[in-house]
Design a protein around this motif. Structure first.
Motif, short mmCIF file in Angstrom:
data_model
loop_
_atom_site.label_atom_id
_atom_site.label_comp_id
_atom_site.label_asym_id
_atom_site.label_seq_id
_atom_site.Cartn_x
_atom_site.Cartn_y
_atom_site.Cartn_z
N PHE A 117 7.50 6.86 -11.12
CA PHE A 117 7.89 4.57 -10.77
C PHE A 117 9.07 4.40 -10.43
O PHE A 117 10.52 5.51 -11.21
CB PHE A 117 7.41 4.35 -12.10
CG PHE A 117 5.92 4.26 -12.12
CD1 PHE A 117 5.44 2.94 -12.24
CD2 PHE A 117 5.53 4.83 -13.38
CE1 PHE A 117 4.19 2.80 -12.68
CE2 PHE A 117 4.49 5.25 -13.83
CZ PHE A 117 3.18 3.78 -13.27
N GLY A 118 9.84 3.42 -10.30
CA GLY A 118 11.16 3.16 -10.29
C GLY A 118 11.76 2.23 -8.60
O GLY A 118 10.61 2.55 -8.30
N ALA A 119 13.50 2.61 -8.22
CA ALA A 119 13.13 1.83 -7.21
C ALA A 119 13.06 3.54 -5.95
O ALA A 119 12.64 2.38 -4.58
CB ALA A 119 14.78 1.55 -7.46
N LEU A 120 13.10 3.96 -6.24
CA LEU A 120 13.10 5.59 -5.53
C LEU A 120 11.53 5.12 -4.21
O LEU A 120 11.72 4.56 -2.81
CB LEU A 120 12.92 6.75 -5.81
CG LEU A 120 12.57 7.84 -4.51
CD1 LEU A 120 13.95 7.78 -3.72
CD2 LEU A 120 12.72 9.14 -5.37
N PRO A 121 10.66 4.60 -5.08
CA PRO A 121 9.40 4.47 -4.12
C PRO A 121 9.16 3.33 -3.32
O PRO A 121 8.46 3.02 -1.92
CB PRO A 121 8.10 4.57 -5.21
CG PRO A 121 8.44 4.43 -6.22
CD PRO A 121 9.75 4.91 -6.40
N ILE A 156 0.53 -0.96 -0.28
CA ILE A 156 0.34 -0.35 0.25
C ILE A 156 1.23 0.81 -0.36
O ILE A 156 1.01 2.39 -0.98
CB ILE A 156 -1.08 0.23 1.39
CG1 ILE A 156 -1.81 -1.52 1.34
CG2 ILE A 156 -1.86 1.29 0.95
CD1 ILE A 156 -2.52 -1.93 -0.13
N MET A 157 2.44 1.37 0.53
CA MET A 157 2.80 2.16 1.07
C MET A 157 3.72 3.35 -0.66
O MET A 157 3.84 4.12 -1.46
CB MET A 157 3.57 2.17 2.08
CG MET A 157 3.67 2.56 3.27
SD MET A 157 4.88 2.32 4.57
CE MET A 157 4.21 2.69 6.29
N ALA A 158 3.53 1.56 -1.31
CA ALA A 158 4.39 1.63 -2.14
C ALA A 158 3.96 2.36 -3.40
O ALA A 158 4.31 3.06 -3.91
CB ALA A 158 4.81 0.20 -3.33
N ILE A 159 2.29 2.26 -4.05
CA ILE A 159 1.60 2.43 -4.13
C ILE A 159 1.40 4.22 -3.86
O ILE A 159 1.20 4.98 -5.12
CB ILE A 159 -0.06 1.84 -3.93
CG1 ILE A 159 -0.16 0.97 -4.44
CG2 ILE A 159 -0.80 2.37 -4.69
CD1 ILE A 159 -1.33 -0.47 -4.57
N VAL A 160 0.87 4.41 -2.75
CA VAL A 160 1.31 5.86 -2.40
C VAL A 160 2.19 6.71 -2.54
O VAL A 160 2.41 7.54 -3.69
CB VAL A 160 1.40 6.37 -0.95
CG1 VAL A 160 1.35 7.16 -0.57
CG2 VAL A 160 -0.18 5.44 -0.15
N PHE A 161 3.74 5.94 -2.41
CA PHE A 161 4.75 6.79 -2.60
C PHE A 161 5.36 6.44 -4.61
O PHE A 161 5.70 7.53 -5.29
CB PHE A 161 5.54 5.92 -2.40
CG PHE A 161 6.09 6.79 -1.25
CD1 PHE A 161 6.50 7.66 -0.55
CD2 PHE A 161 5.91 5.60 0.12
CE1 PHE A 161 6.72 8.14 0.66
CE2 PHE A 161 6.10 6.02 1.27
CZ PHE A 161 6.08 7.19 1.39
N VAL A 162 4.58 5.69 -4.86
CA VAL A 162 4.28 5.35 -7.02
C VAL A 162 3.88 7.06 -7.52
O VAL A 162 4.32 7.15 -8.22
CB VAL A 162 4.10 4.18 -7.28
CG1 VAL A 162 4.08 4.33 -8.78
CG2 VAL A 162 4.91 2.68 -7.53
N ALA A 163 2.69 6.80 -6.42
CA ALA A 163 2.06 8.10 -7.21
C ALA A 163 2.66 9.79 -7.12
O ALA A 163 2.53 10.52 -7.85
CB ALA A 163 0.48 8.11 -6.88
N GLY A 169 7.75 -3.86 -6.68
CA GLY A 169 7.67 -3.97 -7.80
C GLY A 169 6.77 -4.55 -8.63
O GLY A 169 6.90 -4.25 -9.91
N VAL A 170 5.70 -5.20 -8.05
CA VAL A 170 4.45 -5.73 -9.02
C VAL A 170 3.80 -4.24 -8.99
O VAL A 170 3.29 -3.99 -10.09
CB VAL A 170 4.07 -6.99 -7.98
CG1 VAL A 170 2.12 -6.92 -8.98
CG2 VAL A 170 4.60 -7.75 -8.52
N VAL A 171 3.67 -3.34 -7.93
CA VAL A 171 2.71 -2.19 -8.47
C VAL A 171 3.77 -1.15 -9.27
O VAL A 171 3.37 0.52 -9.45
CB VAL A 171 2.66 -1.13 -6.98
CG1 VAL A 171 1.69 -2.74 -6.67
CG2 VAL A 171 3.42 -1.50 -5.69
N GLY A 172 5.01 -0.80 -10.05
CA GLY A 172 5.89 0.27 -10.70
C GLY A 172 7.16 0.54 -9.74
O GLY A 172 7.16 1.75 -10.36
#
Length: 277
Positions: free
Chosen positions: A150-154, A139-146, A228-231
């Motif tokens: 995209f990429g390794a940072l989120p 969930i955190m990854a989805i938020v940070f991708v937004a 990585g699945v969520v970008g």
């Protein structure tokens, strides 16, 4: 010839034996009751999720067998294009673990009873740690991708912040269980709070903190595949891309590469944990 004293002694021993037997029987009864309750909870949970549905399970096993047949033989044609994402996953896990430690140390010092400056700050720190680890890294990854793209940072941010909740909890518990004698000795010399932590607590808990850190790094590498699945970059992005295009033979190859890397990471983590013990 036995007298009244020996009879009294025998009665006392018999009474003690009865008390021990009664205590043992009551302990067994409690254990059986607790075990029965746990068994009922497990069976009900398995029934609710469908694990006791024999027809569905057998059908699922057949489908899994079909999927495995489609995954064989693994296709390593594009393996050269996976080394970059795999390296991204590795660096993501290292950066995330470092971020987790940086965040965890002050939270743990505030969230340990023997180092917290104030009881209110103790409860705030504990609550914050609970919040951090209660939000899944996906969930955190989805938020940070937004938020950052995209990429390794989120992925690193999501893994690091989520890990801080768990690592901080382990750090705080290790600090709380530190031996009080060196702490009192440091205070007796007139040391301030920071010096007490530096000289009385950290030398005791540092090996345990290092062990938790290495173990969390191993977990973060595995979790980097999931985010990585969520970008959020890494080898997980390549895995989901192969899944979406139904290239199951390539999926099998990527999974084998991930398995080999995880094995290496686990071996390295085990060596590091032995080094810090």
């Amino acid at each position: 010839m036995s007298g009244p004293g020996s009879a009294t002694l025998e009665e006392q021993r018999e009474q003690e034996y009865r008390q021990i037997s009664d205590h043992a029987r009551s302990g067994w009864k409690r254990s059986i009751a607790v075990g029965g309750f746990i068994l009922v909870v497990v069976v009900v949970s398995a029934w609710v999720v469908g694990m006791l549905d024999g027809t569905r399970m057998i059908t699922g096993l057949a489908d899994i067998a079909d999927l495995l047949s489609e995954m064989w033989v693994p296709d390593f044609t594009n393996i050269n294009s996976w080394w970059g994402p795999l390296w991204d996953s590795m660096t993501m896990s290292i950066a995330a673990t470092a971020l987790a430690v940086v965040l965890s140390v002050p939270l743990a010092l505030c969230g340990a009873r023997n180092t917290s400056p104030h009881p209110a700050l103790y409860w705030v720190a504990r609550l914050f740690l609970n919040v951090l680890r209660s939000v899944p890294e996906l969930i955190m990854a989805i938020v940070f991708v937004a938020a950052v793209g995209f990429g390794a940072l989120p992925g690193a941010l999501a893994l690091g912040i989520h890990s801080a909740g768990m690592v901080g909890k382990f750090f705080a518990e290790a600090i709380e269980h530190a031996d009080n004698a060196p702490i009192e000795a440091a205070r007796a010399t007139g040391a301030g709070p920071a010096q007490v932590i530096l000289h009385g607590i950290l030398p005791q808990v540092l090996p345990q903190l290092a062990d938790v850190t290495v173990y969390r790094w191993e977990l973060n590498f595995r979790a980097s595949v999931v985010v990585g699945v969520v970008g959020a970059g890494g080898i997980g992005f390549e895995l989901i891309a192969a899944l979406r295009t139904l290239q199951y033979d390539e999926v099998a190859a990527i999974l084998l590469v991930i398995l080999a890397t995880v094995t290496v990471v686990d071996a390295l983590g085990g060596a590091l944990r032995k080094r810090f013990q």
